[in-house]
Design an enzyme around this catalytic site. Structure first.
Site, PDB file in Angstrom:
ATOM      1  N   ASP A  55       0.849  -1.188   0.000  1.00 44.58           N
ATOM      2  CA  ASP A  55       0.000   0.000   0.000  1.00 44.58           C
ATOM      3  C   ASP A  55       0.885   1.238   0.000  1.00 44.58           C
ATOM      4  OD1 ASP A  55      -1.753   2.063   0.440  1.00 44.58           O
ATOM      5  OD2 ASP A  55      -2.376   1.418   2.442  1.00 44.58           O
ATOM      6  N   GLU A 134      30.753  12.880  -0.858  1.00 42.77           N
ATOM      7  CA  GLU A 134      31.474  12.827   0.425  1.00 42.77           C
ATOM      8  C   GLU A 134      30.508  13.235   1.531  1.00 42.77           C
ATOM      9  OE1 GLU A 134      34.615  15.621  -0.190  1.00 42.77           O
ATOM     10  OE2 GLU A 134      35.716  14.353  -1.599  1.00 42.77           O
ATOM     11  N   GLU A 136      29.312  13.845   5.236  1.00 47.98           N
ATOM     12  CA  GLU A 136      29.759  14.106   6.597  1.00 47.98           C
ATOM     13  C   GLU A 136      28.615  13.859   7.572  1.00 47.98           C
ATOM     14  OE1 GLU A 136      32.883  17.660   5.294  1.00 47.98           O
ATOM     15  OE2 GLU A 136      30.888  18.167   6.036  1.00 47.98           O
ATOM     16  N   GLU A 187      36.341  15.012  11.039  1.00 43.03           N
ATOM     17  CA  GLU A 187      36.123  16.245  10.287  1.00 43.03           C
ATOM     18  C   GLU A 187      36.391  17.474  11.159  1.00 43.03           C
ATOM     19  OE1 GLU A 187      35.551  18.202   7.865  1.00 43.03           O
ATOM     20  OE2 GLU A 187      35.797  16.751   6.257  1.00 43.03           O
ATOM     21  N   GLU A 194      33.792  11.802   8.563  1.00 44.15           N
ATOM     22  CA  GLU A 194      33.565  11.600   7.136  1.00 44.15           C
ATOM     23  C   GLU A 194      34.167  10.262   6.721  1.00 44.15           C
ATOM     24  OE1 GLU A 194      35.255  13.571   3.072  1.00 44.15           O
ATOM     25  OE2 GLU A 194      34.290  14.960   4.464  1.00 44.15           O
ATOM     26  N   HIS A 243      29.841  17.086  -0.454  1.00 46.85           N
ATOM     27  CA  HIS A 243      30.533  17.517  -1.664  1.00 46.85           C
ATOM     28  C   HIS A 243      30.400  16.406  -2.703  1.00 46.85           C
ATOM     29  CE1 HIS A 243      33.312  19.995   1.197  1.00 46.85           C
ATOM     30  NE2 HIS A 243      32.086  20.497   1.116  1.00 46.85           N
ATOM     31  N   ARG A 314      37.839  27.197  -2.265  1.00 44.79           N
ATOM     32  CA  ARG A 314      36.742  26.393  -1.724  1.00 44.79           C
ATOM     33  C   ARG A 314      35.548  27.239  -1.260  1.00 44.79           C
ATOM     34  NH1 ARG A 314      40.892  22.693  -1.441  1.00 44.79           N
ATOM     35  NH2 ARG A 314      40.283  20.511  -1.294  1.00 44.79           N
ATOM     36  N   GLU A 334      33.523  19.404  -8.754  1.00 42.99           N
ATOM     37  CA  GLU A 334      33.042  19.131  -7.395  1.00 42.99           C
ATOM     38  C   GLU A 334      32.031  20.199  -7.015  1.00 42.99           C
ATOM     39  OE1 GLU A 334      34.673  19.047  -2.756  1.00 42.99           O
ATOM     40  OE2 GLU A 334      35.912  19.865  -4.376  1.00 42.99           O
ATOM     41  N   ARG A 336      29.887  21.761  -4.142  1.00 46.53           N
ATOM     42  CA  ARG A 336      30.131  21.737  -2.709  1.00 46.53           C
ATOM     43  C   ARG A 336      28.910  22.097  -1.866  1.00 46.53           C
ATOM     44  NH1 ARG A 336      35.223  21.587  -1.094  1.00 46.53           N
ATOM     45  NH2 ARG A 336      34.899  22.999   0.661  1.00 46.53           N
TER      46      ARG A 336
END
Length: 445
Positions: A55, A134, A136, A187, A194, A243, A314, A334, A336
């Site tokens: 269901d 990645e 965390e 981290e 991580e 990331h 970054r 990447e 982020r």
């Protein structure tokens, strides 16, 4: 796990070999919450031949009660024995695609949304969409508080890292589940961790993200602790991100690589990145889908909020890792900004569709921004044409509600349900009277 099974016969052989008594059929709701029901191993043949009915009316984002019959169809390539369950008369899991009673793929199934995006990539000539997320997370002493286990920081060890043993056990469990782990470490935040999975095709990686999250939680629970992927559980500390490294392959070669370009990026790679930048604001409600997500996406805590790309910086939304000779196949972007509490199927689908849109329509990639974007004045960012991600879920979901790209990606049924659910979440939040307001205003107003 040894080589993954490819068909029902392979699964039956593994069930016999590992003395499996129960199989948990896994799938997700629209928000990426893992759903499961268990069948006796004796029902396995029927499950593969006919699917298992259930269901769907009580599953968030699925059909209403008057049209709620759903069928879970196991994907044999996702069979794995659960290492935290008993070995005698053991338990395995297998991911399912959700079908209608007419045996057509259900449009509200997140796995199907990602399959459709991958079909578009294939039609455009790309063999594989590789993803390396990645994720965390934090470890707390229980699920009723945010009491940390340590005061460690990035890459700290021994006495500053209370979670090293639980991380080790988590990595071993993931490897038993057929997930290749590249790194694991403490981290930046206290009690933050991580574990990085090796990149892989997007559908497998979405399945692996779901497996990763429950594995982390199960192993933490063995120690009496609580693991959370909540994006921003601690005020004044970094939040948890996801990331997401991405690349497209064509005829077995990395379609993002061009040896003659100053950034070693092909036209397709540049346009793919440009697509994600152009559509970042409208897909924000997918990769950052909770009220709490926007407590993480603020300047000053390593979470990017400015829509730009860079090679080293970054603080930008997109980073393109520097090219290393002999590593052409690892050319990638990447992103982020996603957080680990997203629905990975929908997130990978909208990221792929946004990138493909850039390739199909020939979007131009702007120049990289190598400055620290947090240090730029608002007027300077405006002059440079640098947009900012939405600041709240309320803002994000209204931008998404106008997005033709997200509508095409999710399909009308899921799109409407997602917008409805997220508007309700924002409404529920914004009418709350919080302790911050009482502390700030009650004594003086």
């Amino acid at each position: 796990m040894p080589d993954q099974p490819q068909n029902a016969a392979d699964v039956r052989a593994l069930v016999d070999e590992h003395d499996i008594r129960f199989l948990r059929l896994w799938f997700t709701d629209i928000l990426g919450q893992l759903k499961s029901f268990s069948i006796n191993a004796a029902e396995l043949d029927d499950a593969f031949e006919n699917g298992m009915g259930f269901d769907g009316s009580s599953i968030t984002g699925f059909n209403a009660i008057e049209e709620s019959d759903m069928v879970a169809v196991p994907d044999p390539r996702t069979f794995a024995v659960l290492p935290w369950r008993p070995t005698d008369q053991g338990v395995a899991r297998i991911f399912c695609d959700i079908h209608t009673p007419e045996r057509t793929p259900y449009e509200g199934d997140p796995r199907q949304v990602l399959r459709r995006a991958l079909d578009r990539a294939e039609q455009m000539g790309f063999d594989t969409f590789n993803v390396g997320p990645e994720l965390e997370y934090f470890l707390f002493k229980d699920n009723k508080s945010t009491e940390v286990l340590d005061e460690g920081g990035y890459f700290d060890l021994t006495t500053l890292d209370a979670g090293s043993d639980v991380r080790r056990e988590t990595v071993l469990a993931l490897e038993q589940l057929g997930i290749h782990v590249e790194y694991s470490h403490h981290e930046v935040g206290p009690s933050q961790h991580e574990v990085d999975m090796r990149y892989g095709p997007a559908l497998k990686m979405a399945d692996d993200c779901m497996t990763y999250r429950i594995t982390v939680k199960e192993i933490a629970m063995k120690y009496g602790w609580h693991a959370t992927f909540m994006p921003k559980p601690l005020f004044g500390e970094n939040g948890s991100g996801m990331h997401t490294h991405q690349s497209l392959f064509k005829d077995g070669s990395n379609a993002f690589y061009d040896p003659d370009d100053q950034y070693f990026l092909s036209d397709a790679g540049k346009a793919f990145i440009a697509g994600q930048l152009k559509h970042a604001r409208e897909i924000s409600a997918i990769f950052a889908q909770w009220v709490n997500s926007y407590k993480r996406l603020v300047p000053g805590y390593e979470a990017p909020v400015y829509v730009a790309w860079s090679r080293r910086n970054r603080s930008a939304l997109v980073r393109v890792p520097l090219y290393r000779p002999g590593h052409e196949q690892s050319t990638r972007m990447e992103l982020r900004c996603p957080d680990p509490a997203c629905n990975p199927y929908l997130t990978f689908a909208v990221l792929l569709q946004a990138g493909l849109e850039g390739i199909e329509k020939g979007y131009e990639l702007p120049e990289p921004m190598e400055k620290n974007l947090y240090h730029l004045a608002p007027d300077d960012r405006k002059r440079l044409g640098i947009e900012q991600l939405p600041e709240t879920l309320g803002e994000a979901i209204e931008i998404t509600a106008e997005s033709e790209l997200v509508l095409r990606t999710l399909g009308e049924h899921m799109f409407n349900r997602f917008v409805e659910i997220k508007r309700q979440e924002w409404d529920d939040y914004r009418v709350q009277v919080t302790p911050w307001e009482l502390d700030r205003y009650l004594p003086v107003l």
